[in-house]
Design a protein around this motif. Sequence first.
Motif, short mmCIF file in Angstrom:
data_model
loop_
_atom_site.label_atom_id
_atom_site.label_comp_id
_atom_site.label_asym_id
_atom_site.label_seq_id
_atom_site.Cartn_x
_atom_site.Cartn_y
_atom_site.Cartn_z
N THR A 189 0.84 -1.20 0.00
CA THR A 189 0.00 0.00 0.00
C THR A 189 0.88 1.25 0.00
OG1 THR A 189 -0.11 0.09 2.43
CG2 THR A 189 -1.82 -1.18 1.29
N GLN A 190 0.24 2.40 -0.07
CA GLN A 190 0.91 3.69 0.09
C GLN A 190 2.04 3.87 -0.92
OE1 GLN A 190 1.85 4.43 4.25
NE2 GLN A 190 0.04 3.29 4.94
N PHE A 191 1.78 3.56 -2.18
CA PHE A 191 2.78 3.72 -3.23
C PHE A 191 3.05 5.21 -3.46
CE2 PHE A 191 1.32 -0.55 -4.15
CZ PHE A 191 2.46 -1.20 -4.61
N HIS A 192 4.30 5.54 -3.69
CA HIS A 192 4.64 6.88 -4.14
C HIS A 192 6.02 6.85 -4.80
CE1 HIS A 192 5.78 6.45 0.08
NE2 HIS A 192 6.65 7.44 0.00
N LEU A 193 6.17 7.73 -5.78
CA LEU A 193 7.40 7.82 -6.57
C LEU A 193 8.12 9.11 -6.24
CD1 LEU A 193 5.94 6.83 -10.08
CD2 LEU A 193 6.96 5.30 -8.38
N ALA A 194 9.39 9.15 -6.58
CA ALA A 194 10.18 10.38 -6.44
C ALA A 194 11.32 10.35 -7.44
CB ALA A 194 10.74 10.53 -5.02
N LEU A 195 11.78 11.53 -7.83
CA LEU A 195 12.99 11.62 -8.63
C LEU A 195 14.17 11.17 -7.78
CD1 LEU A 195 12.36 15.11 -10.28
CD2 LEU A 195 11.81 12.84 -11.21
N SER B 250 16.33 7.98 -13.71
CA SER B 250 15.93 6.93 -12.77
C SER B 250 14.79 7.46 -11.91
CB SER B 250 17.11 6.48 -11.91
OG SER B 250 17.58 7.54 -11.11
N MET B 251 14.10 6.55 -11.25
CA MET B 251 12.96 6.90 -10.42
C MET B 251 12.99 6.06 -9.15
SD MET B 251 10.08 8.89 -10.83
CE MET B 251 9.24 8.71 -12.41
N ARG B 252 12.60 6.65 -8.05
CA ARG B 252 12.54 5.93 -6.79
C ARG B 252 11.10 5.48 -6.53
NH1 ARG B 252 16.06 8.95 -3.52
NH2 ARG B 252 17.66 7.44 -4.05
N VAL B 253 10.94 4.21 -6.15
CA VAL B 253 9.63 3.64 -5.83
C VAL B 253 9.59 3.35 -4.34
CG1 VAL B 253 7.99 1.78 -6.30
CG2 VAL B 253 9.54 2.57 -8.12
N MET B 254 8.50 3.77 -3.68
CA MET B 254 8.33 3.54 -2.24
C MET B 254 6.95 2.94 -1.98
SD MET B 254 9.95 7.24 -1.36
CE MET B 254 9.59 7.70 -3.06
N TRP B 255 6.88 2.02 -1.04
CA TRP B 255 5.61 1.38 -0.67
C TRP B 255 5.73 0.78 0.73
CZ3 TRP B 255 9.42 -0.84 -3.45
CH2 TRP B 255 9.75 -2.17 -3.21
N THR B 256 4.60 0.29 1.26
CA THR B 256 4.53 -0.19 2.64
C THR B 256 3.91 -1.58 2.68
OG1 THR B 256 4.28 2.06 3.50
CG2 THR B 256 3.59 0.27 4.94
N LEU C 46 8.76 -0.09 5.52
CA LEU C 46 8.78 0.97 4.51
C LEU C 46 9.86 0.63 3.49
CD1 LEU C 46 8.57 3.97 7.01
CD2 LEU C 46 6.68 2.78 5.88
N HIS C 47 9.46 0.38 2.26
CA HIS C 47 10.37 -0.09 1.21
C HIS C 47 10.76 1.06 0.28
CE1 HIS C 47 9.32 -4.37 2.05
NE2 HIS C 47 8.12 -3.86 2.31
N TYR D 208 8.31 11.73 8.59
CA TYR D 208 8.56 12.38 7.31
C TYR D 208 9.83 11.84 6.66
CZ TYR D 208 10.28 16.22 4.31
OH TYR D 208 10.80 16.97 3.28
N GLY D 209 10.90 11.70 7.43
CA GLY D 209 12.17 11.23 6.89
C GLY D 209 12.16 9.77 6.51
N ALA D 210 11.33 8.96 7.19
CA ALA D 210 11.28 7.53 6.89
C ALA D 210 10.33 7.22 5.75
CB ALA D 210 10.87 6.76 8.14
N ARG D 211 9.26 7.98 5.63
CA ARG D 211 8.22 7.67 4.65
C ARG D 211 8.54 8.20 3.25
NH1 ARG D 211 3.27 5.91 6.50
NH2 ARG D 211 3.05 5.72 8.77
N PHE D 212 9.41 9.21 3.15
CA PHE D 212 9.76 9.77 1.85
C PHE D 212 11.27 9.63 1.63
CE2 PHE D 212 5.86 11.96 3.09
CZ PHE D 212 5.09 11.84 1.93
N ALA D 213 11.65 9.54 0.38
CA ALA D 213 13.07 9.36 0.03
C ALA D 213 13.42 10.32 -1.10
CB ALA D 213 13.35 7.91 -0.37
N MET D 214 13.80 11.52 -0.74
CA MET D 214 14.20 12.53 -1.71
C MET D 214 15.67 12.37 -2.08
SD MET D 214 11.37 14.16 -2.27
CE MET D 214 10.51 12.58 -2.01
N PRO D 215 16.13 13.01 -3.14
CA PRO D 215 17.52 12.81 -3.58
C PRO D 215 18.54 13.23 -2.53
CG PRO D 215 16.22 13.87 -5.31
CD PRO D 215 15.38 13.85 -4.08
#
Length: 626
Positions: free
Chosen positions: A142-148, A154-160, A217-218, A424-431
């Motif tokens: 669940t909780q998919f989100h992408l980031a540069l 390339s693209m970063r993929v995050m999910w739970t 958190l992946h 905030y720091g664990a759930r998102f992965a910015m460059p």
Amino acid sequence: GINAEYGNPTNYNFVFSFQLSMLAFELVVVVCFALGVASTAVVKVSPSVVPRTMTPVTISWSGVEFPERTDTIDLVIEGSAFPMGQLWVNSTDTWAQGHGSIVMPLANIRTGMRFVYRHIEGGVPVSLGEAVARVADADEPTQFHLALAEVDHSMRVMWTTHSNASGSVVDFEPLNADGSVAGAAVTVHGRSESYTAAEMCNGPANSTAGFVPPGTLHTATIGPLQPVSLYQYRVHTAHGPSAWRRFVSPPRTGADVAVDVLLFGDMGVRTPFNHTEFWRRHGVEQQDASPRSVAMLNRYVAEGVPAMAARRHSLEPRDAAFLSRVARRWAGATVQTPSAARVAAGAALAPRLIVHVGDISYARGLGLVWEYFMQSIDAAAGSAPYMVGIGNHESDYPAQSFQPPADTHTRYGDDSLGECGVPYGARFAMPGSQSLPQRARNRWYAYSYGPVRFVQMSSEDDFYAGSPQRAWLERELLGVDRARTPWLVLMTHRPFYCSCGGCADHTLQPLLLEQLEPLVRRAHVDVVFAGHVHAYERTCGIVKNGVCGERDEDGTVYVVSGGAGNDFIVGWDTHHFAGHKIAPDWSVFRTVNHGISELRANGTHFEMIYLDTVRGDVHDRLLLQK
């Protein structure tokens, strides 16, 4: 005793009072859920087991002999005694007859949710009955989100998920314009982590009153990707691969590229449950305007530029080309991902980018709010990069290492209620920051997107001369290759310029201007974009100290766009936020209407408009030219 990290004696009263309130709260909970009267109500949840996250469930009750208007259905996570939300029984037409039902979507919190009928008897809350519901698969991704990501293309993929049984594994493959597979799938392995209540800085975030274990958190980085191309990805789970999800890869960096971006601050979430008195007393609020913003994000990702109404407002009727582009009425439908039909027609083959400059979920220690916020952005953020900046409600706590000088009369408070940037720091992965501790991540970073260089700073960390952030800002802003990225946008949560009532006292505005406006001018920053103030305001091109240049291109335009969700609207008068006052000379346009900003840029033109999320009206337009 005082928390070791909260050892400043000046904060003792806050900590002590919080500990007392928590003790009282625990006593009430014990009375309510441990020593309560015999059950006199029948509570049911249907279905009690749902197939996937956000499936609606119906909570019903009957047999309440003496119902009261103050009765509630409390949401209590299995294994906890603390209500984290509530449904108001009197919201139904039949509550006075002792029965009723309420429907709400059930998020996958990786454990069961107890729905407890709470009744006040003799001034004491008691439980009259309860039922439990859960999502069938706790390991559902669940909780998919992408980031540069740091690496181009390339693209970063995050999910739970609940556990790490299948690792952090992603498959991705290219698609043709008609949606057919265009090449072999590639499998990449990432990393996983989590966080605990003990890692927060203070209460109530580090207490059991609101902490929800976030699961696993992946994060995985996929690439290399061809620019502006259609891809699909899926993740591995304990029960096989997830469904495929599509996205359009980012454009390459360059002045000959055109891009479209949505930007905003202060969105949060309108949860399907109400907050308890305990959390309301601590300032946790519903963000009632956020669903319209989420609908606009979904539409943008699925169909491109939101179909918007071309209203007059501040736009000049003679601008026929611009009006033609936004002539269609925006309808706030929630659309999941680009459909095959739209892909085949070429409508979805354009890159998307979403930028959220702080005050992300407004959870403030209530973990259930994070769960529902991340679900609310899943459709959009799982199909387009969702870039975030840190705000006061993610970061601030009184004992943080940096505070403005005492003589400025402006201090960081307890706006995160002890989260101090950990969720905030664990759930998102910015460059560029993933090797740092969780609370230090995603605070300042930069990335290029077509002809634009975006620089995200933190107004919640030391920005004075000699600080690490200031040194980084100077290198970054002064080192931009303007031949490749002719447009330079600095993003911050707190604004440099705003004219709302009490703005200077509440936003660090004088300090930001004193410390950073000279650097902004030296670097020839085109736009400084901020949130924090729950309104919209745009300045002229400011040369320095509020002085407008002859053209906007002669200076820096400062934009505040913090109206995506929070409905605490600050007026334009300093007297108790009542009334109105004439705008300063540097303020070109301002409104308290909720909305989102859209940026379109190529190598020679930079256009930003403000979209009202209620009707999709275009309220303001900025156009810069090289």
